[in-house]
Scaffold this motif. Structure first.
Motif, PDB file in Angstrom:
ATOM      1  N   GLU A   1      -0.922   3.219  -2.944  1.00 40.23           N
ATOM      2  CA  GLU A   1      -1.266   3.795  -4.249  1.00 40.23           C
ATOM      3  C   GLU A   1      -1.943   5.156  -4.116  1.00 40.23           C
TER       4      GLU A   1
ATOM      5  N   LYS B   1      -1.318  -2.260  -0.569  1.00 46.00           N
ATOM      6  CA  LYS B   1      -1.302  -1.767  -1.945  1.00 46.00           C
ATOM      7  C   LYS B   1      -2.256  -0.589  -2.116  1.00 46.00           C
TER       8      LYS B   1
ATOM      9  N   LYS C   1       6.281  -9.903   1.302  1.00 43.74           N
ATOM     10  CA  LYS C   1       5.180 -10.454   0.512  1.00 43.74           C
ATOM     11  C   LYS C   1       3.839  -9.965   1.041  1.00 43.74           C
TER      12      LYS C   1
ATOM     13  N   GLY D   1       2.806  -6.487  -0.062  1.00 40.82           N
ATOM     14  CA  GLY D   1       2.513  -6.242  -1.466  1.00 40.82           C
ATOM     15  C   GLY D   1       3.697  -6.063  -2.384  1.00 40.82           C
ATOM     16  N   ARG D   2       4.894  -6.535  -1.994  1.00 34.26           N
ATOM     17  CA  ARG D   2       6.061  -6.404  -2.873  1.00 34.26           C
ATOM     18  C   ARG D   2       6.014  -7.431  -4.008  1.00 34.26           C
ATOM     19  N   ASP D   3       6.724  -7.119  -5.071  1.00 35.06           N
ATOM     20  CA  ASP D   3       6.741  -7.963  -6.272  1.00 35.06           C
ATOM     21  C   ASP D   3       7.464  -9.280  -5.999  1.00 35.06           C
ATOM     22  N   GLN D   4       6.837 -10.406  -6.378  1.00 39.49           N
ATOM     23  CA  GLN D   4       7.385 -11.724  -6.084  1.00 39.49           C
ATOM     24  C   GLN D   4       8.721 -11.955  -6.784  1.00 39.49           C
ATOM     25  N   GLU D   5       8.871 -11.459  -8.000  1.00 41.44           N
ATOM     26  CA  GLU D   5      10.135 -11.642  -8.723  1.00 41.44           C
ATOM     27  C   GLU D   5      11.286 -10.965  -7.975  1.00 41.44           C
ATOM     28  N   LYS D   6      11.007  -9.773  -7.453  1.00 42.48           N
ATOM     29  CA  LYS D   6      12.038  -9.073  -6.683  1.00 42.48           C
ATOM     30  C   LYS D   6      12.366  -9.820  -5.397  1.00 42.48           C
TER      31      LYS D   6
END
Length: 673
Positions: free
Chosen positions: A395, A391, A102, A105-110
């Protein structure tokens, strides 16, 4: 573990095959001291696991102490796996792991999906709940409260030394017999001092003088706690009026661009720069020998006094000859300690009794006066290491480097070899898709004899132009390259002509036939002393097979694929020219280098194998389809015989052998599809 050859096989769709390993449970307990860094913990674990003996085994860390460690701390411990010898080192996933994902910057849904899956298959761990601890083959442990600030060296990563004992230990190493921890300096030479001039100012060097101080490596320099610790230490040192002597080669090579980001945001970068620790690049640097040349006046002083100069680095590996040809002693240390030893200018210092330095006002500054605590570091980490910076840096990865983006890449499916390239050329592994059977070798020459530990036997380190290996220098000279263009072995590992010449070419290598340091051997029957490559070439011309006597740690600390490919290339002109490695423990090569183990209680010395005379070897048993190890009967000229084991752990390894190596096996398999 898994090396380059296995990686190549996987890219071609071949699975990795291994014997079901033992799993050693490493239980962590207690709470570490506020003055201890993750590097101190790593070096302590490395020494302990080497003593335990985990080669060929998996190591899983568990226990309530794991909850005290950040993900970066755990990664640093796991990344030292090759140094303590395990096949794999594993930290199960827990809530700290999810929090790290988290934070970066990883996706919360994943993240929700990951956690639910791991919980469903009972792989999500609560380290504070002993009921969740699995069963292990064996359990060993460490109380984190017993860990103290430490370094490792002067020649191996498992030789941990408490910082409080560094001065005394180094001075013992100076006097000790030449070997894994000794330099055999004469007593009357211990305090020799050599004066030299650098940038118009006079300085002096002695045994133990630090000439390289590098904050470098893959995991240490991606660990916010030790990097911010180094930054805070540098800030306090500068504010106290301390500085680093200008001739010491200082550098900072972070493992990630994120590191530079949070060092700048936390406003500690200017202090690091003021002490000479400027960012010189990212990733592998001094740890793999890419520190570049030392000032000529420093090299002259070291050479003149035959001094044991020192490199201090936050890397993983410090094997002899690896870091720099002019630093005979090299110590692994945490990033803050790297700065401390750079300021002190020597490892012959007791930080408890001796001041780190004296400022312009004449005030003595001790290490304890400016060392940051764990609480100070964590407060800065919580404030400045935030998801947004990960992030932003990630990027930019594909956009930030214009030079890289402007490179032209061909769209051809087949690689177009450039015959004039001195960096990469078509390797000779597929010239003859040979098959192998059990062997009979007559009139061989046992021309290389190494001891138990043969670390980084390849000459990776430094520039080719500075190497003592004349065979390696002649090759680029024949291509009309200037010394500046020689570069390093590491950069030319795609060229087999260079790598063959770099095999058994470490400048600190000791061939027991000569009993002196250097990449040389005796050629028989002429009894000339030659570079290893030149001797191998002469034996090839005479159609004589070769035998290498090497210890159980053969190939440690170097690229495992080249630990196999290098010897293969030295003797690869005909199938009979096979290199036989006789040792006590397997380091799989999966390329056609015959690997034999001596039976218990027998050594090359006791068998008379160390006299480099002509001997004979033949396999006593014929090929058996399911046989994993085959007895080898060895007949010496003296009439004495002994038994060895030609070892294969799995059917797949046996298939590789009979196809002439894993790469030949894969080519044949693809050709038959």
């Amino acid at each position: 573990g898994v090396g380059g050859i296995e990686a190549e096989a996987v890219m071609l769709g071949q699975p990795i095959s291994m014997v079901l390993p033992e799993v050693i449970g490493y239980k962590l307990m207690g709470i570490p001291s506020a003055l201890v860094t993750s590097t101190d913990l790593v070096l302590t674990v490395t020494k302990h696991l080497r003593q335990v003996g985990v080669v060929g085994k998996f190591v899983e860390f568990f226990g309530p102490g794991v909850a005290q460690l950040s993900i970066a701390d755990r990664a640093t411990i796991a990344n030292m796996c090759p140094e303590y010898g395990a096949t794999a080192a594993f930290f199960p996933v827990d809530q700290t792991s999810i929090a790290y994902l988290k934070q970066t910057g990883r996706d919360q849904e994943k993240l929700n999906y990951i956690q639910k899956y791991l919980e469903a298959v009972k792989m999500f761990r609560d380290f504070t709940n002993p009921a969740e601890d699995p069963d292990f083959t064996r359990v060993v442990g460490l109380d984190l409260s017993t860990v103290v600030p430490c370094c490792s060296g002067p020649k191996r990563p498992q030789d941990k030394v408490a910082v409080s004992e560094m001065k005394q230990d180094f001075e013992c190493c100076l006097c000790a017999k030449q070997g894994l921890r000794g330099f055999q300096i004469a007593p009357e030479k211990l305090d020799d001092r050599i004066k030299f001039v650098y940038d118009g100012e006079q300085f002096e060097l002695t045994h133990g003088s630090v000439v390289i101080a590098a904050i470098t490596s893959c995991t240490n320099t991606s660990n916010p706690s030790v990097m911010l610790g180094a930054g805070l230490f540098a800030k306090k040192a500068v504010e106290a009026g301390l500085q680093v002597k200008p001739y010491i080669k200082t550098s900072l090579s972070p493992g990630s661009g994120v590191v530079t980001y949070y060092l700048k945001e936390s406003k500690v970068m200017p202090y690091l720069s003021q002490l000479g620790f400027e960012v010189v690049g990212y990733g592998c640097m001094t740890c793999i020998g890419n520190s570049g040349p030392l000032p000529e006046s420093v090299v002259e002083a070291i050479t003149q006094g035959d001094l044991v100069a020192v490199g201090v680095l936050s890397g993983n590996r410090n094997f002899e000859g690896r870091v720099h040809p002019n630093t005979r002693a090299n110590y692994l240390a945490s990033p803050p300690l790297v700065i401390a030893y750079a300021i002190a200018g020597t490892v012959r210092i007791d930080f408890e009794k001796d001041p780190l330095g004296v400022n312009a006002e004449g005030k003595q500054i001790f290490l304890r006066d400016i060392w940051p605590t764990r609480n100070e570091i964590q407060a800065v980490e919580r404030q400045y290491v935030i998801p947004a910076m990960f992030k932003e840096v990630y990027e930019k990865i594909e956009k930030v480097n214009e030079c890289w983006n402007c490179l032209h890449a061909t769209s051809d499916k087949m690689y177009s070899w450039d015959p004039d390239s001195t960096y990469i050329k078509s390797p000779p592994f597929f010239k003859n898709l040979i098959t192998s059977s059990w062997f009979e070798v007559n009139d061989y020459k046992s021309c290389f004899h190494f001891g138990e530990s043969l670390y980084t036997f390849l000459e990776w380190y430094g520039r080719l132009g500075k190497t003592l290996n004349k065979a390696a220098v002649r090759f680029p000279q024949s291509k009309i390259l200037t010394p500046r263009e020689f570069n390093s072995y590491g950069s030319r590992r795609g060229n087999d002509d260079v790598m063959a010449r770099g095999t058994f070419a470490n400048i600190r290598l000791v061939n027991k036939f000569l009993n002196k340091q250097g990449p040389q051997t005796i050629h028989f029957p002429s009894e000339e002393t030659l570079d290893v490559f030149d001797a191998a070439e002469r034996y090839q011309q005479a159609d004589l097979p070769l035998i290498v006597l090497a210890g159980k740690e053969y190939g440690s600390g170097s690229s495992r694929d080249w630990a196999a490919k290098g010897p293969f290339l030295l003797v690869s002109e005909t199938r009979q020219k096979t290199m036989l490695k006789i040792d006590k423990k397997k380091n799989p090569s999966n390329i056609i280098v015959r690997l034999c183990e001596l039976v218990i209680c027998e050594t090359p010395l006791s068998l008379g194998l160390n006299n480099a005379v002509s001997d004979s070897l033949h396999c006593e048993e014929k090929k058996k389809k399911k046989k994993k190890s085959t007895s080898v009967k060895c007949l010496l000229d003296t009439g004495k015989t002994f038994q060895a084991v030609m070892r294969f752990d799995t059917d797949v390894e046996l298939a590789y052998f009979h196809n002439g190596g894993i790469l030949n096996y894969m080519v044949r398999k693809m050709a038959n599809c």
